[in-house]
Design an enzyme around this catalytic site. Structure first.
Site, PDB file in Angstrom:
ATOM      1  N   ASN A 180       0.808  -1.220   0.000  1.00 56.01           N
ATOM      2  CA  ASN A 180       0.000   0.000   0.000  1.00 56.01           C
ATOM      3  C   ASN A 180       0.838   1.266   0.000  1.00 56.01           C
ATOM      4  O   ASN A 180       0.299   2.366  -0.059  1.00 56.01           O
ATOM      5  CB  ASN A 180      -0.943   0.013   1.205  1.00 56.01           C
ATOM      6  CG  ASN A 180      -1.950  -1.107   1.136  1.00 56.01           C
ATOM      7  OD1 ASN A 180      -2.466  -1.420   0.063  1.00 56.01           O
ATOM      8  ND2 ASN A 180      -2.209  -1.736   2.258  1.00 56.01           N
ATOM      9  N   CYS A 181       2.160   1.132   0.069  1.00 54.24           N
ATOM     10  CA  CYS A 181       3.082   2.268   0.158  1.00 54.24           C
ATOM     11  C   CYS A 181       3.782   2.477  -1.186  1.00 54.24           C
ATOM     12  O   CYS A 181       4.428   1.565  -1.700  1.00 54.24           O
ATOM     13  CB  CYS A 181       4.121   1.984   1.251  1.00 54.24           C
ATOM     14  SG  CYS A 181       5.490   3.153   1.299  1.00 54.24           S
ATOM     15  N   SER A 182       3.651   3.675  -1.758  1.00 47.04           N
ATOM     16  CA  SER A 182       4.262   3.935  -3.064  1.00 47.04           C
ATOM     17  C   SER A 182       5.793   3.854  -3.004  1.00 47.04           C
ATOM     18  O   SER A 182       6.414   3.377  -3.955  1.00 47.04           O
ATOM     19  CB  SER A 182       3.819   5.288  -3.615  1.00 47.04           C
ATOM     20  OG  SER A 182       4.228   6.339  -2.775  1.00 47.04           O
TER      21      SER A 182
END
Length: 142
Positions: A10-12
């Site tokens: 979920n973390c770019s």
């Protein structure tokens, strides 16, 4: 040596780091630490391998960090490790381990380039379009 990434999909920044690893042709071992939390001892070993403080491995901007009173400088490393073991969202990410070393690849995913053993195979741009590696596989200076 195998490349390992402690990853949050979920973390770019984590996704960009994974993309840079894959741009070498390497398929890393992916540890989704939110699904498979690290134990207190594993976290301690990770901190030592990274050569950083326990607090540096923590997501200090995470709401839970403040709610649990972890910002207090008197909170011990043992208590911080316990908190990360129970609440893995408190662990900063991504963390990458290779034969050349270990890095917390934050705030910039391209920090991973310092420890990758294989060269980049072509151009790479972050999800936001920022170029990181040119068509010849060379890091783009910023």
């Amino acid at each position: 040596m195998t490349v390992t990434i402690y990853h949050n999909p979920n973390c770019s920044t984590s996704r960009n780091t994974l993309g840079l690893i894959r741009n070498t042709g390497e398929e890393p071992v992916i540890v989704e630490y939110l699904k498979t939390p690290l134990s207190r001892d594993e976290l301690r070993a990770l901190v030592q391998r990274l050569g950083i403080s326990t607090r540096e491995l923590m997501r200090t901007k995470e709401k839970l960090y403040a709610e649990l009173g972890l910002a207090d400088p008197s909170v011990s490393d043992d208590s911080l490790l316990d908190a990360m073991a129970v609440h893995p969202i408190l662990m900063n990410r991504p963390v990458v381990i290779t034969g050349k070393g270990a890095k917390l690849c934050r705030p910039e995913s391209e920090v991973v380039l310092d420890i990758l053993e294989k060269p980049q195979r072509g151009a790479f741009a972050k999800e936001d379009g920022t170029p990181v590696v040119d068509a010849n596989g060379r890091r783009i200076a910023r």
